[in-house]
Design a protein around this motif. Structure first.
Motif, PDB file in Angstrom:
ATOM      1  N   PRO A 195       0.825  -1.221   0.000  1.00 22.37           N
ATOM      2  CA  PRO A 195       0.000   0.000   0.000  1.00 22.37           C
ATOM      3  C   PRO A 195       0.860   1.272   0.000  1.00 22.37           C
ATOM      4  O   PRO A 195       1.979   1.288   0.521  1.00 22.37           O
ATOM      5  N   ASP A 196       0.308   2.340  -0.591  1.00 23.30           N
ATOM      6  CA  ASP A 196       1.027   3.607  -0.710  1.00 23.30           C
ATOM      7  C   ASP A 196       1.486   4.157   0.638  1.00 23.30           C
ATOM      8  O   ASP A 196       2.592   4.670   0.755  1.00 23.30           O
ATOM      9  N   ASN A 197       0.636   4.057   1.661  1.00 20.02           N
ATOM     10  CA  ASN A 197       1.006   4.644   2.953  1.00 20.02           C
ATOM     11  C   ASN A 197       2.223   3.937   3.568  1.00 20.02           C
ATOM     12  O   ASN A 197       3.055   4.575   4.209  1.00 20.02           O
ATOM     13  N   ILE A 198       2.354   2.642   3.348  1.00 19.29           N
ATOM     14  CA  ILE A 198       3.520   1.906   3.852  1.00 19.29           C
ATOM     15  C   ILE A 198       4.773   2.326   3.093  1.00 19.29           C
ATOM     16  O   ILE A 198       5.822   2.592   3.691  1.00 19.29           O
ATOM     17  N   LEU A 199       4.680   2.397   1.754  1.00 20.65           N
ATOM     18  CA  LEU A 199       5.822   2.835   0.951  1.00 20.65           C
ATOM     19  C   LEU A 199       6.242   4.255   1.322  1.00 20.65           C
ATOM     20  O   LEU A 199       7.433   4.561   1.415  1.00 20.65           O
ATOM     21  N   ARG A 200       5.255   5.119   1.555  1.00 19.07           N
ATOM     22  CA  ARG A 200       5.541   6.500   1.927  1.00 19.07           C
ATOM     23  C   ARG A 200       6.256   6.557   3.273  1.00 19.07           C
ATOM     24  O   ARG A 200       7.248   7.278   3.443  1.00 19.07           O
ATOM     25  N   ALA A 201       5.786   5.778   4.246  1.00 15.90           N
ATOM     26  CA  ALA A 201       6.405   5.760   5.572  1.00 15.90           C
ATOM     27  C   ALA A 201       7.843   5.230   5.508  1.00 15.90           C
ATOM     28  O   ALA A 201       8.753   5.789   6.131  1.00 15.90           O
ATOM     29  N   VAL A 202       8.059   4.175   4.737  1.00 11.68           N
ATOM     30  CA  VAL A 202       9.411   3.626   4.581  1.00 11.68           C
ATOM     31  C   VAL A 202      10.310   4.644   3.876  1.00 11.68           C
ATOM     32  O   VAL A 202      11.475   4.834   4.259  1.00 11.68           O
ATOM     33  N   GLY A 203       9.784   5.319   2.875  1.00 11.64           N
ATOM     34  CA  GLY A 203      10.557   6.336   2.161  1.00 11.64           C
ATOM     35  C   GLY A 203      10.953   7.499   3.060  1.00 11.64           C
ATOM     36  O   GLY A 203      12.103   7.941   3.051  1.00 11.64           O
ATOM     37  N   ILE A 204      10.011   7.980   3.849  1.00 11.05           N
ATOM     38  CA  ILE A 204      10.312   9.075   4.775  1.00 11.05           C
ATOM     39  C   ILE A 204      11.318   8.622   5.830  1.00 11.05           C
ATOM     40  O   ILE A 204      12.263   9.339   6.146  1.00 11.05           O
ATOM     41  N   GLY A 205      11.131   7.416   6.347  1.00  8.24           N
ATOM     42  CA  GLY A 205      12.072   6.884   7.339  1.00  8.24           C
ATOM     43  C   GLY A 205      13.478   6.745   6.770  1.00  8.24           C
ATOM     44  O   GLY A 205      14.471   7.094   7.429  1.00  8.24           O
ATOM     45  N   SER A 206      13.586   6.278   5.546  1.00  8.28           N
ATOM     46  CA  SER A 206      14.892   6.144   4.903  1.00  8.28           C
ATOM     47  C   SER A 206      15.530   7.505   4.675  1.00  8.28           C
ATOM     48  O   SER A 206      16.744   7.674   4.884  1.00  8.28           O
ATOM     49  N   ALA A 207      14.737   8.471   4.241  1.00  7.19           N
ATOM     50  CA  ALA A 207      15.264   9.812   4.002  1.00  7.19           C
ATOM     51  C   ALA A 207      15.762  10.441   5.303  1.00  7.19           C
ATOM     52  O   ALA A 207      16.845  11.031   5.337  1.00  7.19           O
ATOM     53  N   VAL A 208      15.003  10.285   6.373  1.00  8.29           N
ATOM     54  CA  VAL A 208      15.416  10.834   7.673  1.00  8.29           C
ATOM     55  C   VAL A 208      16.684  10.138   8.163  1.00  8.29           C
ATOM     56  O   VAL A 208      17.625  10.793   8.633  1.00  8.29           O
ATOM     57  N   ALA A 209      16.736   8.811   8.044  1.00 12.08           N
ATOM     58  CA  ALA A 209      17.935   8.076   8.464  1.00 12.08           C
ATOM     59  C   ALA A 209      19.152   8.526   7.651  1.00 12.08           C
ATOM     60  O   ALA A 209      20.247   8.701   8.207  1.00 12.08           O
ATOM     61  N   GLY A 210      18.975   8.742   6.361  1.00 11.11           N
ATOM     62  CA  GLY A 210      20.071   9.215   5.520  1.00 11.11           C
ATOM     63  C   GLY A 210      20.535  10.607   5.913  1.00 11.11           C
ATOM     64  O   GLY A 210      21.741  10.873   5.989  1.00 11.11           O
ATOM     65  N   LEU A 211      19.596  11.502   6.193  1.00  7.86           N
ATOM     66  CA  LEU A 211      19.960  12.848   6.622  1.00  7.86           C
ATOM     67  C   LEU A 211      20.699  12.837   7.956  1.00  7.86           C
ATOM     68  O   LEU A 211      21.670  13.569   8.142  1.00  7.86           O
ATOM     69  N   VAL A 212      20.233  12.008   8.887  1.00  6.93           N
ATOM     70  CA  VAL A 212      20.913  11.899  10.185  1.00  6.93           C
ATOM     71  C   VAL A 212      22.329  11.366   9.994  1.00  6.93           C
ATOM     72  O   VAL A 212      23.290  11.883  10.585  1.00  6.93           O
ATOM     73  N   LEU A 213      22.486  10.361   9.159  1.00  6.17           N
ATOM     74  CA  LEU A 213      23.811   9.805   8.891  1.00  6.17           C
ATOM     75  C   LEU A 213      24.738  10.855   8.276  1.00  6.17           C
ATOM     76  O   LEU A 213      25.889  11.004   8.692  1.00  6.17           O
ATOM     77  N   ILE A 214      24.230  11.604   7.310  1.00  8.30           N
ATOM     78  CA  ILE A 214      25.027  12.673   6.697  1.00  8.30           C
ATOM     79  C   ILE A 214      25.388  13.723   7.736  1.00  8.30           C
ATOM     80  O   ILE A 214      26.533  14.171   7.812  1.00  8.30           O
ATOM     81  N   TRP A 215      24.430  14.129   8.556  1.00  6.37           N
ATOM     82  CA  TRP A 215      24.684  15.141   9.587  1.00  6.37           C
ATOM     83  C   TRP A 215      25.747  14.663  10.574  1.00  6.37           C
ATOM     84  O   TRP A 215      26.667  15.413  10.904  1.00  6.37           O
ATOM     85  N   VAL A 216      25.647  13.417  11.011  1.00  6.63           N
ATOM     86  CA  VAL A 216      26.614  12.878  11.960  1.00  6.63           C
ATOM     87  C   VAL A 216      28.014  12.835  11.341  1.00  6.63           C
ATOM     88  O   VAL A 216      29.010  13.178  11.989  1.00  6.63           O
ATOM     89  N   MET A 217      28.103  12.431  10.086  1.00  7.61           N
ATOM     90  CA  MET A 217      29.412  12.293   9.450  1.00  7.61           C
ATOM     91  C   MET A 217      30.024  13.637   9.053  1.00  7.61           C
ATOM     92  O   MET A 217      31.243  13.766   8.987  1.00  7.61           O
ATOM     93  N   ARG A 218      29.209  14.651   8.777  1.00  8.44           N
ATOM     94  CA  ARG A 218      29.721  15.933   8.293  1.00  8.44           C
ATOM     95  C   ARG A 218      29.880  16.988   9.378  1.00  8.44           C
ATOM     96  O   ARG A 218      30.477  18.024   9.124  1.00  8.44           O
ATOM     97  N   ARG A 219      29.386  16.752  10.583  1.00  8.16           N
ATOM     98  CA  ARG A 219      29.475  17.791  11.626  1.00  8.16           C
ATOM     99  C   ARG A 219      30.928  17.917  12.093  1.00  8.16           C
ATOM    100  O   ARG A 219      31.669  16.938  12.128  1.00  8.16           O
ATOM    101  N   PRO A 220      31.304  19.125  12.439  1.00  3.51           N
ATOM    102  CA  PRO A 220      32.673  19.322  12.921  1.00  3.51           C
ATOM    103  C   PRO A 220      32.881  18.652  14.280  1.00  3.51           C
ATOM    104  O   PRO A 220      31.975  18.590  15.096  1.00  3.51           O
ATOM    105  N   ILE A 221      34.070  18.192  14.493  1.00  8.43           N
ATOM    106  CA  ILE A 221      34.374  17.494  15.753  1.00  8.43           C
ATOM    107  C   ILE A 221      34.800  18.491  16.810  1.00  8.43           C
ATOM    108  O   ILE A 221      35.406  19.452  16.621  1.00  8.43           O
TER     109      ILE A 221
END
Length: 68
Positions: free
Chosen positions: A42-68
């Motif tokens: 169903p569309d709502n499941i695909l949408r939720a997985v897509g949003i979750g993946s996008a958020v996880a990717g953004l968090v990963l990028i933020w963690v890796m790119r933030r200054p130490i």
């Protein structure tokens, strides 16, 4: 002139293409089944997985790119 952010975007896009290509090359039958499963999901499941993946990717990028 390319900026660092744009270069990072292109590198990420390249990695995406490499991983997707390897999955299709290694197991085309599994990828075909995965696509059929996605069509039946169903569309709502695909949408939720897509949003979750996008958020996880953004968090990963933020963690890796933030200054130490």
């Amino acid at each position: 002139m390319r900026t660092i952010a744009f270069a990072d975007f292109l590198i990420g896009l390249g990695i995406l293409f490499v991983l997707e290509g390897l999955m299709f090359a290694a197991s085309p039958n599994w990828m075909r089944k995965a696509m059929k499963s996605a069509i039946a999901t169903p569309d709502n499941i695909l949408r939720a997985v897509g949003i979750g993946s996008a958020v996880a990717g953004l968090v990963l990028i933020w963690v890796m790119r933030r200054p130490i």
